[in-house]
Design a protein around this motif. Structure first.
Motif, PDB file in Angstrom:
ATOM      1  N   SER A  44       0.894  -1.350  -0.098  1.00 50.05           N
ATOM      2  CA  SER A  44      -0.058   0.048  -0.071  1.00 50.05           C
ATOM      3  C   SER A  44       0.713   1.143  -0.098  1.00 50.05           C
ATOM      4  CB  SER A  44      -1.040  -0.022   1.105  1.00 50.05           C
ATOM      5  OG  SER A  44      -0.139  -0.010   2.376  1.00 50.05           O
ATOM      6  N   ALA A  45       0.229   2.424  -0.085  1.00 51.19           N
ATOM      7  CA  ALA A  45       0.987   3.670  -0.379  1.00 51.19           C
ATOM      8  C   ALA A  45       1.719   4.078   1.123  1.00 51.19           C
ATOM      9  CB  ALA A  45      -0.024   4.892  -0.732  1.00 51.19           C
ATOM     10  N   ASP A  46       1.290   3.523   1.978  1.00 51.75           N
ATOM     11  CA  ASP A  46       1.998   3.771   3.263  1.00 51.75           C
ATOM     12  C   ASP A  46       2.916   2.654   3.822  1.00 51.75           C
ATOM     13  OD1 ASP A  46       0.247   1.931   4.293  1.00 51.75           O
ATOM     14  OD2 ASP A  46      -0.624   3.326   5.951  1.00 51.75           O
ATOM     15  N   GLY A  47       2.845   1.682   2.906  1.00 47.96           N
ATOM     16  CA  GLY A  47       3.816   0.309   3.249  1.00 47.96           C
ATOM     17  C   GLY A  47       3.192  -0.421   4.516  1.00 47.96           C
ATOM     18  N   ARG A  48       1.905  -0.364   5.051  1.00 46.56           N
ATOM     19  CA  ARG A  48       1.567  -1.076   6.063  1.00 46.56           C
ATOM     20  C   ARG A  48       0.714  -2.213   5.677  1.00 46.56           C
ATOM     21  NH1 ARG A  48       2.475   0.886  10.908  1.00 46.56           N
ATOM     22  NH2 ARG A  48       0.572  -0.252  12.035  1.00 46.56           N
ATOM     23  N   THR A  49       0.334  -2.577   4.436  1.00 48.06           N
ATOM     24  CA  THR A  49       0.007  -3.549   3.896  1.00 48.06           C
ATOM     25  C   THR A  49       0.501  -4.144   2.763  1.00 48.06           C
ATOM     26  OG1 THR A  49      -2.314  -2.781   4.250  1.00 48.06           O
ATOM     27  CG2 THR A  49      -2.014  -4.474   2.887  1.00 48.06           C
ATOM     28  N   VAL A  50       1.171  -5.465   2.768  1.00 53.28           N
ATOM     29  CA  VAL A  50       1.941  -5.892   1.957  1.00 53.28           C
ATOM     30  C   VAL A  50       1.180  -7.235   1.473  1.00 53.28           C
ATOM     31  CG1 VAL A  50       3.976  -7.232   1.391  1.00 53.28           C
ATOM     32  CG2 VAL A  50       4.007  -5.303   3.061  1.00 53.28           C
ATOM     33  N   ALA A  51       0.850  -7.357   0.157  1.00 58.99           N
ATOM     34  CA  ALA A  51       0.230  -8.682  -0.512  1.00 58.99           C
ATOM     35  C   ALA A  51       1.308  -9.439  -1.472  1.00 58.99           C
ATOM     36  CB  ALA A  51      -0.923  -8.294  -1.240  1.00 58.99           C
ATOM     37  N   GLY A  52       1.091 -10.630  -1.547  1.00 67.39           N
ATOM     38  CA  GLY A  52       1.675 -11.625  -2.340  1.00 67.39           C
ATOM     39  C   GLY A  52       0.845 -12.953  -2.368  1.00 67.39           C
ATOM     40  N   TYR A  53       1.756 -13.918  -2.664  1.00 68.39           N
ATOM     41  CA  TYR A  53       1.178 -15.163  -2.959  1.00 68.39           C
ATOM     42  C   TYR A  53       2.280 -16.128  -2.485  1.00 68.39           C
ATOM     43  CZ  TYR A  53       4.111 -14.843  -7.136  1.00 68.39           C
ATOM     44  OH  TYR A  53       5.167 -14.754  -8.005  1.00 68.39           O
ATOM     45  N   ASN A  54       1.972 -17.391  -2.395  1.00 71.24           N
ATOM     46  CA  ASN A  54       2.948 -18.526  -2.164  1.00 71.24           C
ATOM     47  C   ASN A  54       2.461 -19.489  -3.159  1.00 71.24           C
ATOM     48  OD1 ASN A  54       0.677 -20.078  -1.398  1.00 71.24           O
ATOM     49  ND2 ASN A  54       1.193 -20.147   0.714  1.00 71.24           N
ATOM     50  N   SER A  56       0.453 -21.793  -3.559  1.00 78.64           N
ATOM     51  CA  SER A  56      -1.226 -22.141  -3.954  1.00 78.64           C
ATOM     52  C   SER A  56      -1.927 -21.067  -3.593  1.00 78.64           C
ATOM     53  CB  SER A  56      -1.487 -23.257  -2.789  1.00 78.64           C
ATOM     54  OG  SER A  56      -1.192 -22.906  -1.414  1.00 78.64           O
ATOM     55  N   GLN A  57      -1.772 -20.017  -2.867  1.00 75.87           N
ATOM     56  CA  GLN A  57      -2.668 -19.016  -2.539  1.00 75.87           C
ATOM     57  C   GLN A  57      -2.411 -17.724  -2.537  1.00 75.87           C
ATOM     58  OE1 GLN A  57      -5.042 -19.398   0.909  1.00 75.87           O
ATOM     59  NE2 GLN A  57      -3.524 -20.809   1.583  1.00 75.87           N
ATOM     60  N   PHE A  58      -3.130 -16.655  -2.378  1.00 75.16           N
ATOM     61  CA  PHE A  58      -2.644 -15.138  -2.155  1.00 75.16           C
ATOM     62  C   PHE A  58      -2.702 -14.829  -0.733  1.00 75.16           C
ATOM     63  CE2 PHE A  58      -3.843 -15.258  -6.493  1.00 75.16           C
ATOM     64  CZ  PHE A  58      -2.715 -14.256  -7.143  1.00 75.16           C
ATOM     65  N   TRP A  59      -2.089 -13.828  -0.224  1.00 74.46           N
ATOM     66  CA  TRP A  59      -2.113 -13.653   1.063  1.00 74.46           C
ATOM     67  C   TRP A  59      -1.804 -12.145   1.282  1.00 74.46           C
ATOM     68  CZ3 TRP A  59       2.584 -11.078   2.299  1.00 74.46           C
ATOM     69  CH2 TRP A  59       3.745 -11.313   1.582  1.00 74.46           C
ATOM     70  N   TYR A  60      -1.970 -11.496   2.688  1.00 74.74           N
ATOM     71  CA  TYR A  60      -1.667 -10.042   2.958  1.00 74.74           C
ATOM     72  C   TYR A  60      -1.106 -10.010   4.164  1.00 74.74           C
ATOM     73  CZ  TYR A  60      -5.882  -9.377   5.549  1.00 74.74           C
ATOM     74  OH  TYR A  60      -6.914  -9.156   6.427  1.00 74.74           O
ATOM     75  N   TRP A  61      -0.356  -9.201   4.431  1.00 74.38           N
ATOM     76  CA  TRP A  61       0.445  -8.958   5.908  1.00 74.38           C
ATOM     77  C   TRP A  61      -0.086  -7.300   6.346  1.00 74.38           C
ATOM     78  CZ3 TRP A  61       3.924  -5.359   7.631  1.00 74.38           C
ATOM     79  CH2 TRP A  61       4.380  -5.526   8.755  1.00 74.38           C
ATOM     80  N   THR A  62      -0.332  -7.263   7.512  1.00 72.27           N
ATOM     81  CA  THR A  62      -0.268  -5.861   8.091  1.00 72.27           C
ATOM     82  C   THR A  62       0.389  -6.085   9.476  1.00 72.27           C
ATOM     83  OG1 THR A  62      -2.301  -6.098   9.140  1.00 72.27           O
ATOM     84  CG2 THR A  62      -2.442  -5.346   6.913  1.00 72.27           C
ATOM     85  N   PRO A  63       0.886  -5.099  10.125  1.00 73.77           N
ATOM     86  CA  PRO A  63       1.604  -4.907  11.580  1.00 73.77           C
ATOM     87  C   PRO A  63       0.499  -5.475  12.365  1.00 73.77           C
ATOM     88  CG  PRO A  63       2.094  -2.966  10.392  1.00 73.77           C
ATOM     89  CD  PRO A  63       1.125  -3.607   9.469  1.00 73.77           C
ATOM     90  N   GLU A  64      -0.643  -5.027  12.301  1.00 75.14           N
ATOM     91  CA  GLU A  64      -1.925  -5.476  13.301  1.00 75.14           C
ATOM     92  C   GLU A  64      -2.403  -7.008  13.169  1.00 75.14           C
ATOM     93  OE1 GLU A  64      -1.312  -1.301  12.265  1.00 75.14           O
ATOM     94  OE2 GLU A  64      -1.980  -2.969  10.834  1.00 75.14           O
ATOM     95  N   GLN A  65      -2.403  -7.344  12.029  1.00 80.81           N
ATOM     96  CA  GLN A  65      -3.020  -8.761  11.824  1.00 80.81           C
ATOM     97  C   GLN A  65      -2.125  -9.744  11.502  1.00 80.81           C
ATOM     98  OE1 GLN A  65      -5.902  -7.112   8.832  1.00 80.81           O
ATOM     99  NE2 GLN A  65      -7.396  -8.404   9.887  1.00 80.81           N
ATOM    100  N   GLY A  66      -0.884  -9.430  11.153  1.00 80.95           N
ATOM    101  CA  GLY A  66       0.001 -10.404  10.747  1.00 80.95           C
ATOM    102  C   GLY A  66      -0.178 -10.971   9.419  1.00 80.95           C
ATOM    103  N   VAL A  85      -2.096  -4.449  -4.408  1.00 81.67           N
ATOM    104  CA  VAL A  85      -2.914  -3.367  -3.197  1.00 81.67           C
ATOM    105  C   VAL A  85      -3.214  -2.168  -3.374  1.00 81.67           C
ATOM    106  CG1 VAL A  85      -2.372  -2.853  -0.837  1.00 81.67           C
ATOM    107  CG2 VAL A  85      -1.112  -4.854  -1.683  1.00 81.67           C
ATOM    108  N   SER A  86      -4.349  -1.791  -3.297  1.00 80.01           N
ATOM    109  CA  SER A  86      -4.773  -0.252  -3.194  1.00 80.01           C
ATOM    110  C   SER A  86      -4.018   0.596  -2.571  1.00 80.01           C
ATOM    111  CB  SER A  86      -6.353  -0.234  -2.953  1.00 80.01           C
ATOM    112  OG  SER A  86      -6.596  -0.647  -1.623  1.00 80.01           O
ATOM    113  N   ASP A  87      -3.971   1.749  -2.901  1.00 79.76           N
ATOM    114  CA  ASP A  87      -3.119   2.792  -2.267  1.00 79.76           C
ATOM    115  C   ASP A  87      -3.549   2.843  -0.695  1.00 79.76           C
ATOM    116  OD1 ASP A  87      -1.786   3.537  -4.323  1.00 79.76           O
ATOM    117  OD2 ASP A  87      -2.674   5.287  -4.624  1.00 79.76           O
ATOM    118  N   ASP A  88      -4.889   2.760  -0.457  1.00 79.69           N
ATOM    119  CA  ASP A  88      -5.034   2.669   1.011  1.00 79.69           C
ATOM    120  C   ASP A  88      -5.129   1.300   1.832  1.00 79.69           C
ATOM    121  OD1 ASP A  88      -7.395   1.094   0.156  1.00 79.69           O
ATOM    122  OD2 ASP A  88      -8.816   2.769   0.633  1.00 79.69           O
ATOM    123  N   GLY A  89      -4.691   0.431   1.128  1.00 83.36           N
ATOM    124  CA  GLY A  89      -4.428  -0.936   1.471  1.00 83.36           C
ATOM    125  C   GLY A  89      -5.605  -1.915   1.876  1.00 83.36           C
ATOM    126  N   ASN A  90      -6.845  -1.348   1.423  1.00 80.16           N
ATOM    127  CA  ASN A  90      -8.262  -1.988   1.732  1.00 80.16           C
ATOM    128  C   ASN A  90      -8.537  -3.049   0.846  1.00 80.16           C
ATOM    129  OD1 ASN A  90      -8.619  -0.920   4.423  1.00 80.16           O
ATOM    130  ND2 ASN A  90      -9.327   0.765   3.505  1.00 80.16           N
TER     131      ASN A  90
END
Length: 121
Positions: A44-54, A56-66, A85-90
């Protein structure tokens, strides 16, 4: 460029995005995701949401949710594209299988509702 080299560069990109976003007085931080075989592809624009894949599937990571797995069909499993990821991370862009057609198509996972919505192919 090999897939391994690309994934390492993307991992550095994700950490750099988080570090630069948090650098406004607090400094950056480095987070281990706790699993191997994860390929980050966008932040995301602020870097707090990162997304990717392994494999078999997709994932996302945030400091709050892991680390949160959200399904879909990763590029490694026959899907197309990589996570976005959208700019706002949602919203997380991913590939899903349409059960009616048996074909893969684009979709968005909404972090606020936990729902995936197909956008077709």
């Amino acid at each position: 460029m090999t897939k391994t080299r690309r994934s390492h560069r993307l991992a550095v990109l994700a950490v750099a995005a988080t570090s630069s976003a948090l650098a406004g007085g607090t400094g950056g931080s480095f987070h281990l995701l706790g699993s191997t075989g994860l390929y980050p592809s966008d932040a995301s624009a602020d870097g707090r949401t990162v997304a990717g894949y392994n494999t078999s599937q997709f994932w996302y990571w945030t400091p709050e949710q892991g680390l949160t797995f959200i399904g879909g069909i990763s590029p490694s499993a026959g899907g197309a594209g990589s996570a976005g990821v959208s700019d706002d991370g949602n919203r997380i862009g991913l590939t899903v299988l349409n059960p009616q057609t048996g074909k893969t198509e684009g979709a968005f996972f909404d972090r606020t509702t936990g729902q995936t919505s197909s956008v077709g192919n």
